[in-house]
Design a protein around this motif. Structure first.
Motif, PDB file in Angstrom:
ATOM      1  N   GLY A  75      23.178  19.637  92.624  1.00 51.87           N
ATOM      2  CA  GLY A  75      22.702  20.951  93.059  1.00 51.87           C
ATOM      3  C   GLY A  75      21.570  21.449  92.194  1.00 51.87           C
ATOM      4  O   GLY A  75      20.615  22.074  92.689  1.00 51.87           O
ATOM      5  N   ILE A  76      21.648  21.197  90.899  1.00 56.17           N
ATOM      6  CA  ILE A  76      20.594  21.643  89.989  1.00 56.17           C
ATOM      7  C   ILE A  76      19.315  20.844  90.194  1.00 56.17           C
ATOM      8  O   ILE A  76      18.213  21.381  90.103  1.00 56.17           O
ATOM      9  N   SER A 132      18.135  19.542  92.948  1.00 61.52           N
ATOM     10  CA  SER A 132      17.498  19.657  94.265  1.00 61.52           C
ATOM     11  C   SER A 132      16.245  20.537  94.170  1.00 61.52           C
ATOM     12  O   SER A 132      16.188  21.518  93.436  1.00 61.52           O
ATOM     13  N   GLU A 178      13.839  28.080  94.247  1.00 64.21           N
ATOM     14  CA  GLU A 178      14.504  29.386  94.276  1.00 64.21           C
ATOM     15  C   GLU A 178      14.612  29.972  92.870  1.00 64.21           C
ATOM     16  O   GLU A 178      14.382  31.166  92.668  1.00 64.21           O
ATOM     17  N   ASP A 179      14.960  29.155  91.890  1.00 61.51           N
ATOM     18  CA  ASP A 179      15.051  29.631  90.509  1.00 61.51           C
ATOM     19  C   ASP A 179      13.684  30.043  89.981  1.00 61.51           C
ATOM     20  O   ASP A 179      13.563  31.015  89.233  1.00 61.51           O
ATOM     21  N   THR A 216      14.938  22.513  96.373  1.00 65.48           N
ATOM     22  CA  THR A 216      15.103  23.879  96.901  1.00 65.48           C
ATOM     23  C   THR A 216      15.700  24.793  95.836  1.00 65.48           C
ATOM     24  O   THR A 216      15.289  25.947  95.702  1.00 65.48           O
ATOM     25  N   LYS A 217      16.653  24.304  95.071  1.00 70.82           N
ATOM     26  CA  LYS A 217      17.255  25.099  94.001  1.00 70.82           C
ATOM     27  C   LYS A 217      16.224  25.399  92.920  1.00 70.82           C
ATOM     28  O   LYS A 217      16.165  26.517  92.392  1.00 70.82           O
TER      29      LYS A 217
END
Length: 156
Positions: free
Chosen positions: A98-99, A101, A107-108, A103-104
């Protein structure tokens, strides 16, 4: 009534006693009593040693079963710990995916760092031309040696 008469076919042998009969009787009774005591104590020893031997064997077997139970308990504990660690590993792998990816990450960057996508005026396009070396501009061996010599001298 009938009366039976005892018949003796063998002549009786009489034993002559040369010693005092009272003295002989005391020695023989003492010997008999000592033999009875010895045989009696030996019998008691045998009677007591057999259950003690059986008790020792039973305790040895119980000690073995206690060790087996302790080892099984430890194996169960380690298997439980292994399952817990494998689950934790899978959770960490999922969190890492998840980290990682994109997209993540975007977003961050937008939320935490305040970054934004560039607008049309912020984009700069660079053109790269291929330098075509003409035949007369090709470096010769002497130019390549000079270039290498200058590189070596620059290192020092």
């Amino acid at each position: 009534m009938l009366v039976a008469k005892e018949l003796s076919y063998y002549p009786e042998k009489k034993v002559e006693v040369k010693e005092n009969p009272k003295h002989n009787r005391r020695n023989s009774t003492k010997k008999v009593q000592e033999k009875r005591k010895k045989s009696s104590s030996f019998a008691k020893l045998v009677i007591l040693s057999i259950p003690m031997f059986g008790l020792g064997i039973a305790l040895f077997i119980l000690f073995g079963y206690a060790n087996i139970t302790a080892v099984r308990h430890e194996i169960t504990k380690l298997e439980t710990q292994k399952i817990r660690l494998e689950k934790e590993k899978l959770d960490l792998i999922a969190e890492l995916e998840g980290i990682k990816s994109s997209t993540k990450i975007s977003e961050d960057a937008i939320t935490k760092l305040g970054m934004d996508y560039p607008s049309e005026g912020q984009i700069v396009y660079v053109t790269v031309e291929e330098n075509i070396i003409k035949d007369k501009e090709k470096p010769g061996i002497d130019k390549q040696i000079k270039k290498m010599f200058s590189m070596v001298t620059n290192l020092f």
